[in-house]
Motif scaffolding. Structure first.
Motif, PDB file in Angstrom:
ATOM      1  N   ASP A   6       0.868  -1.165   0.000  1.00 46.82           N
ATOM      2  CA  ASP A   6       0.000   0.000   0.000  1.00 46.82           C
ATOM      3  C   ASP A   6       0.912   1.225   0.000  1.00 46.82           C
ATOM      4  O   ASP A   6       1.310   1.703   1.053  1.00 46.82           O
ATOM      5  N   GLY A   7       1.268   1.684  -1.180  1.00 42.55           N
ATOM      6  CA  GLY A   7       2.236   2.770  -1.259  1.00 42.55           C
ATOM      7  C   GLY A   7       3.602   2.246  -0.860  1.00 42.55           C
ATOM      8  O   GLY A   7       4.084   1.266  -1.409  1.00 42.55           O
ATOM      9  N   ARG A   8       4.184   2.838   0.146  1.00 42.62           N
ATOM     10  CA  ARG A   8       5.513   2.370   0.574  1.00 42.62           C
ATOM     11  C   ARG A   8       5.455   1.388   1.735  1.00 42.62           C
ATOM     12  O   ARG A   8       6.471   0.932   2.234  1.00 42.62           O
ATOM     13  N   TRP A   9       4.264   1.063   2.206  1.00 42.89           N
ATOM     14  CA  TRP A   9       4.093   0.150   3.333  1.00 42.89           C
ATOM     15  C   TRP A   9       3.667  -1.226   2.856  1.00 42.89           C
ATOM     16  O   TRP A   9       2.995  -1.372   1.844  1.00 42.89           O
ATOM     17  N   THR A  10       4.032  -2.222   3.619  1.00 40.63           N
ATOM     18  CA  THR A  10       3.628  -3.596   3.334  1.00 40.63           C
ATOM     19  C   THR A  10       2.723  -4.062   4.461  1.00 40.63           C
ATOM     20  O   THR A  10       2.994  -3.789   5.633  1.00 40.63           O
ATOM     21  N   GLU A  11       1.658  -4.736   4.079  1.00 43.76           N
ATOM     22  CA  GLU A  11       0.719  -5.266   5.069  1.00 43.76           C
ATOM     23  C   GLU A  11       0.548  -6.757   4.812  1.00 43.76           C
ATOM     24  O   GLU A  11       0.506  -7.190   3.670  1.00 43.76           O
ATOM     25  N   TRP A  12       0.485  -7.529   5.888  1.00 43.48           N
ATOM     26  CA  TRP A  12       0.286  -8.969   5.803  1.00 43.48           C
ATOM     27  C   TRP A  12      -1.034  -9.304   6.485  1.00 43.48           C
ATOM     28  O   TRP A  12      -1.325  -8.785   7.561  1.00 43.48           O
ATOM     29  N   ILE A  13      -1.798 -10.170   5.845  1.00 49.44           N
ATOM     30  CA  ILE A  13      -3.088 -10.552   6.420  1.00 49.44           C
ATOM     31  C   ILE A  13      -3.348 -12.024   6.139  1.00 49.44           C
ATOM     32  O   ILE A  13      -3.021 -12.526   5.074  1.00 49.44           O
ATOM     33  N   CYS A  14      -3.891 -12.696   7.127  1.00 50.90           N
ATOM     34  CA  CYS A  14      -4.326 -14.078   6.966  1.00 50.90           C
ATOM     35  C   CYS A  14      -5.841 -14.063   6.952  1.00 50.90           C
ATOM     36  O   CYS A  14      -6.467 -13.714   7.953  1.00 50.90           O
ATOM     37  N   TRP A  15      -6.421 -14.421   5.811  1.00 50.92           N
ATOM     38  CA  TRP A  15      -7.874 -14.400   5.699  1.00 50.92           C
ATOM     39  C   TRP A  15      -8.508 -15.543   6.478  1.00 50.92           C
ATOM     40  O   TRP A  15      -9.685 -15.503   6.792  1.00 50.92           O
ATOM     41  N   ARG A  16      -7.748 -16.540   6.830  1.00 50.99           N
ATOM     42  CA  ARG A  16      -8.290 -17.670   7.580  1.00 50.99           C
ATOM     43  C   ARG A  16      -8.435 -17.347   9.071  1.00 50.99           C
ATOM     44  O   ARG A  16      -9.480 -17.555   9.660  1.00 50.99           O
ATOM     45  N   CYS A  17      -7.367 -16.824   9.687  1.00 49.24           N
ATOM     46  CA  CYS A  17      -7.412 -16.584  11.137  1.00 49.24           C
ATOM     47  C   CYS A  17      -7.603 -15.114  11.506  1.00 49.24           C
ATOM     48  O   CYS A  17      -7.875 -14.797  12.656  1.00 49.24           O
ATOM     49  N   GLY A  18      -7.435 -14.199  10.552  1.00 50.42           N
ATOM     50  CA  GLY A  18      -7.617 -12.783  10.834  1.00 50.42           C
ATOM     51  C   GLY A  18      -6.374 -12.066  11.320  1.00 50.42           C
ATOM     52  O   GLY A  18      -6.435 -10.900  11.697  1.00 50.42           O
ATOM     53  N   HIS A  19      -5.221 -12.731  11.268  1.00 51.95           N
ATOM     54  CA  HIS A  19      -3.974 -12.093  11.708  1.00 51.95           C
ATOM     55  C   HIS A  19      -3.629 -10.933  10.781  1.00 51.95           C
ATOM     56  O   HIS A  19      -3.760 -11.026   9.572  1.00 51.95           O
ATOM     57  N   TYR A  20      -3.178  -9.833  11.357  1.00 50.54           N
ATOM     58  CA  TYR A  20      -2.765  -8.654  10.595  1.00 50.54           C
ATOM     59  C   TYR A  20      -1.435  -8.178  11.137  1.00 50.54           C
ATOM     60  O   TYR A  20      -1.224  -8.127  12.348  1.00 50.54           O
ATOM     61  N   SER A  21      -0.528  -7.801  10.246  1.00 54.46           N
ATOM     62  CA  SER A  21       0.700  -7.125  10.646  1.00 54.46           C
ATOM     63  C   SER A  21       1.116  -6.203   9.517  1.00 54.46           C
ATOM     64  O   SER A  21       0.672  -6.346   8.380  1.00 54.46           O
ATOM     65  N   SER A  22       1.968  -5.254   9.857  1.00 57.59           N
ATOM     66  CA  SER A  22       2.359  -4.240   8.897  1.00 57.59           C
ATOM     67  C   SER A  22       3.693  -3.640   9.312  1.00 57.59           C
ATOM     68  O   SER A  22       4.101  -3.754  10.467  1.00 57.59           O
ATOM     69  N   ASN A  23       4.348  -2.991   8.368  1.00 59.83           N
ATOM     70  CA  ASN A  23       5.578  -2.289   8.713  1.00 59.83           C
ATOM     71  C   ASN A  23       5.341  -0.784   8.801  1.00 59.83           C
ATOM     72  O   ASN A  23       6.278  -0.001   8.748  1.00 59.83           O
ATOM     73  N   THR A  24       4.087  -0.370   8.965  1.00 59.40           N
ATOM     74  CA  THR A  24       3.785   1.048   9.147  1.00 59.40           C
ATOM     75  C   THR A  24       4.281   1.508  10.512  1.00 59.40           C
ATOM     76  O   THR A  24       4.329   0.719  11.458  1.00 59.40           O
ATOM     77  N   PRO A  25       4.633   2.768  10.650  1.00 59.49           N
ATOM     78  CA  PRO A  25       5.088   3.268  11.957  1.00 59.49           C
ATOM     79  C   PRO A  25       4.045   3.068  13.057  1.00 59.49           C
ATOM     80  O   PRO A  25       4.399   2.760  14.195  1.00 59.49           O
TER      81      PRO A  25
END
Length: 58
Positions: A6-25
């Motif tokens: 998403d622009g300069r940020w990366t986001e990770w998501i698991c559609w199965r369990c709902g886990h979310y992480s990102s490298n945003t500040p």
């Protein structure tokens, strides 16, 4: 996990369990605020990621 850019940020998501992480500040500073964010805002994330190019799936 699916990885999205998403622009300069990366986001990770698991559609199965709902886990979310990102490298945003904001996520790096306070990841506990993002707990269950995908489950609580599922329609938002589905709309957002439906229009972004999928970077990878592992």
């Amino acid at each position: 996990m699916y990885q999205y850019r998403d622009g300069r940020w990366t986001e990770w998501i698991c559609w199965r369990c709902g886990h979310y992480s990102s490298n945003t500040p904001a996520f790096v500073a306070q990841p506990h605020l993002y707990r269950d964010i995908v489950r609580k805002n599922g329609s938002f994330f589905m709309k957002k990621y439906a229009r972004y190019k999928l970077v990878s799936h592992s």
